[in-house]
Design a protein around this motif. Structure first.
Motif, mmCIF file in Angstrom:
data_model
loop_
_atom_site.group_PDB
_atom_site.id
_atom_site.type_symbol
_atom_site.label_atom_id
_atom_site.label_comp_id
_atom_site.label_asym_id
_atom_site.label_seq_id
_atom_site.Cartn_x
_atom_site.Cartn_y
_atom_site.Cartn_z
ATOM 1 N N ASN A 1 19.915 16.567 -21.770
ATOM 2 C CA ASN A 1 18.599 16.155 -21.260
ATOM 3 C C ASN A 1 17.474 16.800 -22.063
ATOM 4 O OD1 ASN A 1 19.683 14.479 -19.324
ATOM 5 N ND2 ASN A 1 19.687 16.059 -17.716
ATOM 6 N N ASN A 2 17.691 18.038 -22.518
ATOM 7 C CA ASN A 2 16.696 18.682 -23.374
ATOM 8 C C ASN A 2 16.532 17.913 -24.683
ATOM 9 O OD1 ASN A 2 16.345 20.755 -25.815
ATOM 10 N ND2 ASN A 2 15.172 21.517 -24.069
ATOM 11 N N LEU B 1 13.703 10.241 -25.968
ATOM 12 C CA LEU B 1 14.675 9.299 -25.420
ATOM 13 C C LEU B 1 14.557 9.243 -23.904
ATOM 14 C CD1 LEU B 1 17.804 10.367 -27.540
ATOM 15 C CD2 LEU B 1 16.144 8.565 -28.044
ATOM 16 N N ASP B 2 14.942 8.102 -23.342
ATOM 17 C CA ASP B 2 14.953 7.953 -21.895
ATOM 18 C C ASP B 2 16.046 8.839 -21.298
ATOM 19 O OD1 ASP B 2 12.992 5.987 -22.166
ATOM 20 O OD2 ASP B 2 14.472 4.354 -22.223
ATOM 21 N N LEU B 3 15.802 9.355 -20.086
ATOM 22 C CA LEU B 3 16.880 10.041 -19.378
ATOM 23 C C LEU B 3 17.959 9.020 -19.035
ATOM 24 C CD1 LEU B 3 15.003 12.546 -17.034
ATOM 25 C CD2 LEU B 3 16.134 12.990 -19.212
ATOM 26 N N SER B 4 19.212 9.394 -19.241
ATOM 27 C CA SER B 4 20.301 8.425 -19.138
ATOM 28 C C SER B 4 21.604 9.132 -18.818
ATOM 29 C CB SER B 4 20.433 7.673 -20.472
ATOM 30 O OG SER B 4 21.621 6.912 -20.516
ATOM 31 N N GLN C 1 25.644 -0.921 -26.204
ATOM 32 C CA GLN C 1 26.615 -0.435 -25.226
ATOM 33 C C GLN C 1 26.028 0.659 -24.325
ATOM 34 O OE1 GLN C 1 29.859 -1.695 -24.824
ATOM 35 N NE2 GLN C 1 28.963 -3.276 -26.157
ATOM 36 N N GLY C 2 24.725 0.814 -24.359
ATOM 37 C CA GLY C 2 24.075 1.790 -23.493
ATOM 38 C C GLY C 2 24.012 3.188 -24.057
ATOM 39 N N GLY C 3 24.312 3.341 -25.331
ATOM 40 C CA GLY C 3 24.274 4.645 -25.961
ATOM 41 C C GLY C 3 22.908 4.964 -26.546
ATOM 42 N N GLN C 4 22.690 6.229 -26.855
ATOM 43 C CA GLN C 4 21.461 6.701 -27.485
ATOM 44 C C GLN C 4 21.813 7.529 -28.714
ATOM 45 O OE1 GLN C 4 20.222 8.698 -23.824
ATOM 46 N NE2 GLN C 4 18.344 7.463 -23.811
ATOM 47 N N ILE C 5 20.862 7.602 -29.649
ATOM 48 C CA ILE C 5 21.094 8.315 -30.906
ATOM 49 C C ILE C 5 19.927 9.252 -31.173
ATOM 50 C CG2 ILE C 5 21.619 8.096 -33.365
ATOM 51 C CD1 ILE C 5 22.303 5.137 -32.822
ATOM 52 N N ALA C 6 20.232 10.514 -31.470
ATOM 53 C CA ALA C 6 19.235 11.488 -31.922
ATOM 54 C C ALA C 6 19.591 11.886 -33.352
ATOM 55 C CB ALA C 6 19.217 12.711 -31.025
ATOM 56 N N VAL C 7 18.601 11.835 -34.253
ATOM 57 C CA VAL C 7 18.825 12.096 -35.679
ATOM 58 C C VAL C 7 17.899 13.211 -36.136
ATOM 59 C CG1 VAL C 7 18.792 11.122 -38.011
ATOM 60 C CG2 VAL C 7 19.366 9.652 -36.048
ATOM 61 N N ILE C 8 18.467 14.193 -36.844
ATOM 62 C CA ILE C 8 17.651 15.211 -37.491
ATOM 63 C C ILE C 8 18.152 15.399 -38.916
ATOM 64 C CG2 ILE C 8 19.056 17.205 -36.763
ATOM 65 C CD1 ILE C 8 16.404 18.743 -36.380
ATOM 66 N N PRO D 1 12.814 1.941 -28.964
ATOM 67 C CA PRO D 1 12.168 3.090 -28.316
ATOM 68 C C PRO D 1 12.940 3.516 -27.074
ATOM 69 C CG PRO D 1 10.958 1.054 -27.880
ATOM 70 C CD PRO D 1 11.978 0.724 -28.921
ATOM 71 N N GLY D 2 13.080 4.821 -26.922
ATOM 72 C CA GLY D 2 13.827 5.344 -25.787
ATOM 73 C C GLY D 2 15.314 5.424 -26.025
ATOM 74 N N SER D 3 15.801 4.750 -27.077
ATOM 75 C CA SER D 3 17.240 4.767 -27.374
ATOM 76 C C SER D 3 17.567 5.460 -28.690
ATOM 77 C CB SER D 3 17.792 3.328 -27.417
ATOM 78 O OG SER D 3 17.698 2.727 -26.149
ATOM 79 N N VAL D 4 16.618 5.487 -29.615
ATOM 80 C CA VAL D 4 16.811 6.144 -30.910
ATOM 81 C C VAL D 4 15.628 7.080 -31.157
ATOM 82 C CG1 VAL D 4 17.082 5.865 -33.397
ATOM 83 C CG2 VAL D 4 18.105 4.182 -31.844
ATOM 84 N N GLY D 5 15.928 8.340 -31.434
ATOM 85 C CA GLY D 5 14.888 9.315 -31.755
ATOM 86 C C GLY D 5 15.180 9.991 -33.076
ATOM 87 N N VAL D 6 14.146 10.209 -33.884
ATOM 88 C CA VAL D 6 14.331 10.732 -35.241
ATOM 89 C C VAL D 6 13.348 11.869 -35.487
ATOM 90 C CG1 VAL D 6 14.211 10.186 -37.703
ATOM 91 C CG2 VAL D 6 15.103 8.482 -36.099
ATOM 92 N N LYS D 7 13.851 12.963 -36.060
ATOM 93 C CA LYS D 7 13.003 14.050 -36.553
ATOM 94 C C LYS D 7 13.348 14.294 -38.014
ATOM 95 C CE LYS D 7 12.281 16.695 -32.271
ATOM 96 N NZ LYS D 7 12.359 18.050 -31.647
ATOM 97 N N ILE D 8 12.354 14.138 -38.884
ATOM 98 C CA ILE D 8 12.556 14.407 -40.306
ATOM 99 C C ILE D 8 12.298 15.889 -40.542
ATOM 100 C CG2 ILE D 8 11.826 13.875 -42.649
ATOM 101 C CD1 ILE D 8 13.310 11.593 -41.176
#
Length: 494
Positions: A299-300, A307-310, A340-347, A366-373
């Motif tokens: 959740n953090n 991303l949305d809470l999921s 399929q209801g998944g989320q992705i965080a990228v750094i 939005p809410g499903s994929v988050g990116v930090k360069i």
């Protein structure tokens, strides 16, 4: 009688065997400066070996090193040679007592940027001189021309920046054993032929049996050709680099070294700080016996990456954003994950085109994929801790550390079956492997992960298997000790 009394009073003789002296030569170390996995290995392996050897580290005196190491005593001056400038040899110490020799040469090392490139990502134009200075200093120390109170019995060189160390010893006729560890064969230190004289390379060495590589000179080839023994960072990668598709033009020489018994693959370990029960970066700690704390970390991560809470699966990408790492495959597979209801965080950071494509992907979902360069240690550790799966579709991966970090933190890697990924992931047990590096095979493996996620019992069993897999350096250090022993025995008969 007096003679007998004198003999009686003499203390009993004790045979003391001096510990062998190892000089670990590296261009980066995580204590002070790192650009990749070499920095992590350079921090961990000498510490794993210190109980058996008098192991010391040699590194250039980059600005980052000098600002963090504390007190450095200059103990010698190393003279100029050919086009390589003179420099000071400093001696310092890590916080836990490892001796570190530092090359004091402001004109070569005290610059902004990384060890290899300027702040704009361009290779330093004098990298040949900068790292020839490192190799030459290693040879000087091994020959007793550095620290007046210490000399190395064996040089452990790492990647192309220290490769010339073995060559300089050979050109002097010295038979001091040398180990070269290849962390990534793709980086070879290639320079023009007209640099030979500036680097003190004999004309006769510019030969297929020497430093010549397709009309240029290669620091890495010099290391491979002149070193007593070659290691690389996984047994599968040691086999792969003897084949043309992975050998980067050096497969013929490496096949020869393998036939001679002079090429070994030794998987890296990870340091003890990767412990989810103790890691200070985590918002909630956990263990293989109770990993409920993963949810708080997940959740953090979701909040941090927008991303949305999921309750769905969370996938992580912690990587350099380059072609080798299969970033394009991860981008292509994202549609399957999101549908399929998944989320992705990228750094990560890397090639601008991949950074742009990832930003576009996040805008589409939005809410499903988050990116930090960029890179942040705390974010990365919380991503390993909070994610259910790590995406690692590398086209080749000599060892890889991310999959081991993920496993230790209960995140199941989904990875291409290559190099160290094949050696550390047991398909369907502590992660998922796929064959050819293509989107079709990759998404098949992702679907298997999604099926596992829907079976809480199976997911829990795989998490425990991943977290309980041996990850430390003990076994690897033992194998390096065997290599050291063989190299020293061989050198004794030369």
């Amino acid at each position: 009688m007096a003679h007998a009394e004198l003999h009686h009073d003499r203390p009993p003789s004790i045979s003391v065997t001096r510990r062998q002296s190892i000089l670990f030569v590296t261009s980066e170390i995580a204590d002070y400066v790192k650009a990749g996995g070499l920095g992590e290995v350079s921090a961990a392996l000498p510490r794993a070996l210190r109980h058996h050897y008098d192991v010391r580290i040699l590194i250039p005196g980059y600005r980052q090193v000098l600002s963090q190491i504390g007190s450095v005593e200059e103990i010698a001056r190393l003279p100029a040679s050919f086009g390589i400038p003179a420099c000071g040899l400093g001696r310092g110490m890590t916080k836990d007592g490892l001796t570190v020799y530092v090359l004091l040469c402001p004109e070569l090392y005290e610059r902004d940027g990384s060890p290899y490139v300027d702040p704009f990502g361009v290779d330093w134009s004098d990298n040949d001189i900068r790292f020839a200075r490192l190799g030459l200093a290693a040879a000087d120390i091994a020959c007793g021309n550095g620290d007046p109170l210490w000399r190395a019995d064996l040089l452990h060189l790492n990647d192309w920046p220290s490769g010339l160390g073995a060559a300089y010893l050979a050109w002097r006729g010295e038979h001091i054993p040398t180990i070269l560890t290849i962390h990534n064969l793709a980086y070879q230190g290639i320079f023009e032929r007209d640099r030979l004289s500036s680097l003190g390379i004999p004309d006769a060495a510019f030969h297929i049996n020497g430093v010549e590589f397709y009309g240029k000179l290669s620091f890495l080839k010099a290391g491979i050709f002149y070193a007593s023994h070659i290691t690389t960072v996984s047994s599968t990668y040691a086999q792969e680099i003897t084949r043309p598709e992975f050998g980067c033009g050096l497969d013929g020489l490496l096949r020869t070294r393998a036939r001679q018994g002079r090429l070994d693959g030794i998987i890296n370990g990870i340091d003890p700080s990767w412990d989810p029960a103790k890691d200070p970066y985590l918002v909630s700690r956990f263990s293989a016996e109770n990993f409920r704390g993963k949810r708080a970390n997940a959740n953090n991560v979701r909040r941090s990456f927008g991303l949305d809470l999921s309750n769905g699966p969370l996938f992580a990408v912690v990587s350099r954003l380059v072609h080798q790492k299969g970033v394009d495959l991860a981008i292509s597979a994202a549609e399957t994950i999101v549908s399929q209801g998944g989320q992705i965080a990228v750094i990560g950071q890397g090639e601008p085109r991949f950074e742009a494509e990832l930003h576009a992907l996040a805008q589409r979902h939005p809410g499903s994929v988050g990116v930090k360069i960029g890179y942040d240690e705390g974010d990365a550790r919380r991503m390993y801790a909070g994610s259910d799966f790590l995406l690692m579709p590398s086209r080749f991966e000599p060892c890889g550390l991310s999959q081991m970090y993920a496993q230790r933190f209960g995140s199941l890697p989904i990875a291409h079956k290559t190099g160290g990924l094949a050696d550390t992931i047991e398909d369907g047990v502590n992660g998922f492997l796929f064959g050819a590096p293509c989107v079709h095979r990759f998404t098949d493996a992702i679907r298997r992960g999604l099926e596992t996620f829907r079976s809480r019992q199976r997911l829990s069993a795989m998490r425990r298997a991943a977290m309980n897999r041996p990850h430390g350096w003990d076994r690897s250090a033992s194998k390096y000790r065997q290599v050291y022993e063989r190299a020293c025995q061989t050198a004794a008969y030369v």
